[in-house]
Design a protein around this motif. Sequence first.
Motif, short mmCIF file in Angstrom:
data_model
loop_
_atom_site.label_atom_id
_atom_site.label_comp_id
_atom_site.label_asym_id
_atom_site.label_seq_id
_atom_site.Cartn_x
_atom_site.Cartn_y
_atom_site.Cartn_z
N SER A 400 39.61 39.57 42.88
CA SER A 400 38.57 40.59 42.87
C SER A 400 37.88 40.65 41.51
N VAL A 401 36.53 40.58 41.51
CA VAL A 401 35.78 40.60 40.25
C VAL A 401 34.73 41.72 40.20
N TRP A 402 34.48 42.40 41.32
CA TRP A 402 33.44 43.44 41.35
C TRP A 402 33.66 44.34 42.54
N PRO A 403 33.42 45.67 42.39
CA PRO A 403 32.98 46.37 41.19
C PRO A 403 34.07 46.41 40.11
N LYS A 404 33.65 46.67 38.89
CA LYS A 404 34.58 46.60 37.78
C LYS A 404 35.78 47.51 37.95
N ALA A 405 35.55 48.66 38.56
CA ALA A 405 36.63 49.63 38.73
C ALA A 405 37.75 49.10 39.62
N ARG A 406 37.44 48.10 40.46
CA ARG A 406 38.45 47.56 41.38
C ARG A 406 38.73 46.09 41.11
N ALA A 407 38.21 45.58 39.99
CA ALA A 407 38.38 44.16 39.66
C ALA A 407 39.76 43.90 39.07
N THR A 408 40.31 42.75 39.43
CA THR A 408 41.59 42.31 38.84
C THR A 408 41.37 41.22 37.80
N ASP A 409 40.17 40.60 37.83
CA ASP A 409 39.86 39.51 36.91
C ASP A 409 38.39 39.60 36.49
N PRO A 410 38.03 39.06 35.32
CA PRO A 410 36.63 39.07 34.90
C PRO A 410 35.80 38.04 35.67
N LEU A 411 34.54 38.34 35.87
CA LEU A 411 33.62 37.42 36.51
C LEU A 411 33.32 36.25 35.57
N VAL A 412 33.29 35.02 36.12
CA VAL A 412 32.97 33.83 35.33
C VAL A 412 31.76 33.15 35.95
N LEU A 413 30.68 33.06 35.20
CA LEU A 413 29.45 32.38 35.64
C LEU A 413 28.95 31.50 34.51
N PRO A 414 28.21 30.42 34.76
CA PRO A 414 27.69 30.01 36.08
C PRO A 414 28.77 29.38 36.97
N TYR A 415 28.39 29.16 38.22
CA TYR A 415 29.27 28.52 39.17
C TYR A 415 29.72 27.16 38.66
N LYS A 416 31.02 26.91 38.68
CA LYS A 416 31.57 25.68 38.11
C LYS A 416 31.57 24.54 39.12
N GLY A 417 32.06 24.81 40.34
CA GLY A 417 32.16 23.73 41.34
C GLY A 417 33.21 22.71 40.96
N TRP A 418 32.84 21.45 41.10
CA TRP A 418 33.79 20.36 40.85
C TRP A 418 33.79 19.92 39.39
#
Length: 418
Positions: A400-418
């Motif tokens: 879970s990355v959003w909303p922040k109040a319920r996130a367990t991990d930080p959001l990581v962008l941009p999309y990494k893929g392979w």
Amino acid sequence: MVKIVHGAIRAGAALVALAIALPAFAQETVKIGAVYPLSGNSASTGNYAKMAFEMGADIINNGNPELAKIFPLAKGGGLPGLKGAKIQMVIADNQGTPAAGQNQTLRLITEEKVAALICCYQSGITLTASAVAERYGVPFLNAESVAANLTERGFKWFFRTTPVAADFAKAYSTFLKEQQAAGRKVDSIALVHENTEYGNSVSSVISDAFKKDGLNITMNVAYSANSTDVQPQVLQLKEKNPDVVIFVSYTSDAILYAKTMKEVNWKPAILIADDGGFNDPAFTKAMGSVTEGLISRSVFAPGKPGSVPAILDALYKKKTGGDGLDDVSARVLQGFFVVADAINRAGSTDPAKIRDALKATDLKPDQLVAGYDGVKFDDKGQNVLASTLVTQLRNSQYVSVWPKARATDPLVLPYKGW
């Protein structure tokens, strides 16, 4: 003559004794029907759902001491409201087609005499199957189909626990506008969807919501469900190169798109999946390593140790041999518990009484598997307390990355893929 009378008296006494003893060891069985894709292109999802149903019935019938501390129906011994009646799940294969779903629903109602139905994963199948239940007056709960029109038909026997397309569209819009405010480009958005009830309905709702919120959908790519070749669509995406791509797809299509995107070596800065096939364990096992950073929606996160979701996730891993609850299996399990709770409160298998109990449902967040704000139905049968999370794929598992109040991990962008 006297011997015959005495024999009759003894026989009568024995029958009376047997009648008195019967309730001690013979209880009524309550049949709950479920119609899911156990074969076809969504078979993986359907079979994970089947295991969720089996686990739920086992918890109520046989109990779980740890769960029973916070979940009354987990004390075991069946449904207390029906004097210990055990639940029997009758699970049928809809084969991924509306016709099979409709036929199996009719069979469960007329031949198996189920007290209630839970069905059907795919919105297009839910549409036809629920019409059968409505005609026969049998309570029908949908746990995961999100097409907006399902609750707009004036049905009296239809209930839906899941959040719907409008909820997801609002979440995506708010999430993307937050990314825009943080300096990320979301100027061009592509919407890629399969062309059944699910894809058409959800994409339409997302388009309308984004337009109102000032988000620009520059591409709308519809494709045939269960395609064998999506290279033309992916090459079209590569040429236009939108900032954001949102997929509305089932499992086989999701895998094919992920493979093709890698083959042509193209990926957007933000890749979003509307749950569906991208959250199927079959997808995360096959393509998780090449879709690192994929964003999706979900109603499930295991939560704190000792919570209902955490305990059930651990039990499900034992059931499946290692796979935890995913978004769909969690919603399926939640739907099952809502139906079981209603039957228990009804104290009866009478359809009208079960329907009335469903209408009176008022479950609190700490009683739920899914991360809803509760379960409470409006006059159309929609759970007005349903809610969703935004998750991100990390090492083949969603966090879970959003909303922040319920996130367990930080959001990581941009999309990494392979």
